[in-house]
Design an enzyme around this catalytic site. Structure first.
Site, short mmCIF file in Angstrom:
data_model
loop_
_atom_site.label_atom_id
_atom_site.label_comp_id
_atom_site.label_asym_id
_atom_site.label_seq_id
_atom_site.Cartn_x
_atom_site.Cartn_y
_atom_site.Cartn_z
CD GLU A 49 4.31 11.81 -7.38
OE1 GLU A 49 4.34 11.89 -6.14
OE2 GLU A 49 5.33 11.84 -8.09
N1 CAA Z 1 -0.73 6.78 3.65
C1 CAA Z 1 -0.52 5.63 4.32
N2 CAA Z 1 -1.30 4.53 4.19
C2 CAA Z 1 -2.36 4.63 3.35
C3 CAA Z 1 -2.64 5.81 2.62
C4 CAA Z 1 -1.77 6.91 2.80
N3 CAA Z 1 -1.94 8.05 2.13
N4 CAA Z 1 -3.75 5.59 1.87
C5 CAA Z 1 -4.15 4.34 2.12
N5 CAA Z 1 -3.30 3.75 3.01
C6 CAA Z 1 -3.41 2.41 3.55
C7 CAA Z 1 -4.70 2.25 4.35
O1 CAA Z 1 -4.54 2.67 5.69
C8 CAA Z 1 -4.95 0.75 4.25
O2 CAA Z 1 -4.10 0.07 5.15
P1 CAA Z 1 -4.74 -0.90 6.28
O3 CAA Z 1 -5.50 -1.95 5.51
O4 CAA Z 1 -3.55 -1.45 7.01
O5 CAA Z 1 -5.64 -0.04 7.12
C9 CAA Z 1 -4.45 0.40 2.86
O6 CAA Z 1 -3.52 1.45 2.49
C10 CAA Z 1 -5.56 0.30 1.84
O7 CAA Z 1 -6.21 1.55 1.84
P2 CAA Z 1 -7.79 1.71 1.70
O8 CAA Z 1 -8.49 0.59 2.41
O9 CAA Z 1 -8.11 3.10 2.11
O10 CAA Z 1 -7.96 1.46 0.13
P3 CAA Z 1 -8.88 2.20 -0.93
O11 CAA Z 1 -8.82 1.38 -2.16
O12 CAA Z 1 -10.23 2.47 -0.32
O13 CAA Z 1 -8.17 3.61 -1.13
C11 CAA Z 1 -6.51 5.00 -2.18
C12 CAA Z 1 -6.81 3.70 -1.46
C13 CAA Z 1 -6.28 6.08 -1.11
C14 CAA Z 1 -7.59 5.45 -3.11
C15 CAA Z 1 -5.20 4.70 -2.95
O14 CAA Z 1 -5.46 3.67 -3.90
C16 CAA Z 1 -4.62 5.89 -3.67
O15 CAA Z 1 -3.93 6.71 -3.05
N6 CAA Z 1 -4.84 5.98 -5.00
C17 CAA Z 1 -4.15 6.96 -5.82
C18 CAA Z 1 -2.92 6.31 -6.41
C19 CAA Z 1 -1.91 7.32 -6.84
O16 CAA Z 1 -1.64 8.30 -6.16
N7 CAA Z 1 -1.27 7.04 -7.96
C20 CAA Z 1 -0.21 7.86 -8.42
C21 CAA Z 1 0.63 7.08 -9.36
S1 CAA Z 1 2.34 7.33 -9.14
C22 CAA Z 1 2.73 8.69 -10.11
O17 CAA Z 1 1.92 9.43 -10.57
C23 CAA Z 1 4.19 8.90 -10.20
C24 CAA Z 1 4.68 9.60 -11.39
O18 CAA Z 1 5.25 8.97 -12.26
C25 CAA Z 1 4.63 11.08 -11.44
#
Ligand code: CAA
Length: 384
Positions: free
Chosen positions: A368
């Site tokens: 996550e």
């Molecule tokens: N809350 C709300 N919106 C968010 C956000 C958050 N935490 N993080 C990013 N966004 C939005 C941004 O605001 C952006 O929207 P806009 O274009 O409208 O402004 C959009 O999402 C794209 O974001 P970024 O431009 O910041 O993209 P990025 O590639 O630079 O970064 C990231 C994105 C934060 C790294 C994201 O990819 C991320 O959180 N990665 C981790 C993924 C993750 O947590 N995976 C877990 C897998 S699920 C799991 O583990 C479940 C299980 O089975 C236990």
């Protein structure tokens, strides 16, 4: 500011503690050893109303607040993190997502049995399919495709590290419908597991949370009706991120529970074990460890409560959820390692539980959103 828990919250905490001690503790070592899914425990969680804790009563849930969910997650994770991860995914990623962004029809058809955790007398839970072999932390680069084909979409691709992969009946799948739009071309879909074209890979042989069923899942020309799309076109990535913000509170509470479970075992052992003529807790070397464990755990707990409170009060909890997960998961890793140290050689064998808690702690720094991703979220938030 009021730090006290309500009567209802204390009742939930007690119910979760009894469930953990009476239903999860027996057999937890064997389930870990044999990588056995805790089916009976999940059925009992459903009966307790713990699989849809925050879902409104009208959609089969218990209608509780997020603080209650954190309390229950902590108590259950003290004993069996394989049970609590299943509970966390169903509550925060699946039910919460459908409750907030699903249509009325989707809520009646899917959310209601998912929040009840049962349908026709059998377990009915969900899974969240975002990660892919080449899209983990970099979640915007989805390779799974969803092609619009009239009244349905056709899904192709591979998802991996899927919690509840084989035990879930419903998958929430993120897929790219229009690559030229980047993250704005991603959509989220409700996909029933028994849909033709879905293949479930073998169960992953993991270091920790070995009872939970983690699988890769492949999609080959899987037909998904249009009414199973969640939200408007292009909403899929925002759906995943918003849902994960709440998921991070759940995993932070899981990490908190793993840490407090290990601390309680170390404290009890330090009173019973003697060396150099006195119980080992009377040695400063051990007492300082216990003091630091208790302090780090309490700071993690307060961060979890703050984030849950912000969520319950309609505030933006992106930052506090990332902070809670980062700090609680680091705390879990540190505390469990120290708890093994307090136990000495006994901490290194399975009968004493702390070695399992140490193995279980590690994943909380990874899933996550890794600790590094939490720092990205925090860094972006505080410098904006
Ligand atoms: N809350 C709300 N919106 C968010 C956000 C958050 N935490 N993080 C990013 N966004 C939005 C941004 O605001 C952006 O929207 P806009 O274009 O409208 O402004 C959009 O999402 C794209 O974001 P970024 O431009 O910041 O993209 P990025 O590639 O630079 O970064 C990231 C994105 C934060 C790294 C994201 O990819 C991320 O959180 N990665 C981790 C993924 C993750 O947590 N995976 C877990 C897998 S699920 C799991 O583990 C479940 C299980 O089975 C236990």
């Amino acid at each position: 500011m009021d730090f006290s828990l309500s009567e209802e919250q204390l009742m939930i905490q007690n119910a979760a503690r009894s469930f953990a001690q009476q239903q999860c503790l027996p057999g937890v070592i064997e389930r870990d050893e044999k990588q056995q899914f805790p089916k009976q425990q999940i059925e009992e969680l459903a009966d307790l109303g713990f699989l849809g804790m925050m879902t409104p009563i009208q959609y089969g849930g218990a209608g509780m607040d997020t603080i209650s969910y954190v309390l229950a997650m902590e108590e259950i994770s003290k004993v069996d993190a394989s049970v609590s991860v299943c509970m966390s995914v169903n509550n925060s990623l699946v039910c919460w997502g459908l409750d907030h962004y699903g249509t009325e029809q989707q809520k009646i058809k899917y959310l209601t049995p998912l929040a009840q955790g049962k349908k026709d007398g059998s377990i009915y839970i969900g899974a969240f399919l975002l990660s892919e072999p080449e899209a983990g932390s970099d979640a915007t680069h989805q390779h799974t495709s969803a092609v619009d084909n009239g009244d349905h979409f056709i899904l192709n691709g591979v998802k991996n590290w899927i919690t509840n992969g084989s035990s879930a009946s419903v998958y929430l799948v993120m897929a790219q419908t229009d690559a030229s739009k980047g993250p704005k071309g991603i959509n989220a879909f409700i996909v029933e597991k028994n849909t033709p074209g879905i293949t479930i890979g073998p169960k992953e042989n993991k270091m920790g949370i070995r009872g939970s069923d983690t699988h890769a899942i492949s999609f080959s020309d899987v037909v998904v009706p249009k009414e199973n799309q969640i939200g408007a076109d292009g909403f899929g990535f925002t759906f995943a991120m918003k849902t994960l913000n709440g998921g991070r509170i759940g995993i932070a509470a899981q990490a908190l529970g793993i840490a407090s479970g290990a601390y309680e075992l170390a404290l009890a052992y330090s009173k019973q074990r003697k060396s150099f003529g006195k119980p080992i807790y009377e040695h400063q070397a051990i007492q300082f460890k216990l003091a630091e464990m208790a302090t780090r755990i309490q700071t993690a707990r307060l961060l979890c409560y703050q984030s849950a409170w912000e969520k319950d009060n309609g505030l933006d909890y992106t930052l506090s959820a990332a902070m809670a997960k980062l700090h609680a998961s680091d705390t879990a890793m540190w505390v469990t390692t120290e708890a093994v140290q307090v136990h000495g050689g006994y901490g290194f064998v399975k009968e004493f539980h702390v070695e399992r808690l140490m193995r279980d702690a590690k994943i909380t720094q990874i899933y996550e959103g890794t600790s590094e991703i939490q720092k990205m979220v925090i860094g972006r938030s505080i410098t904006r």
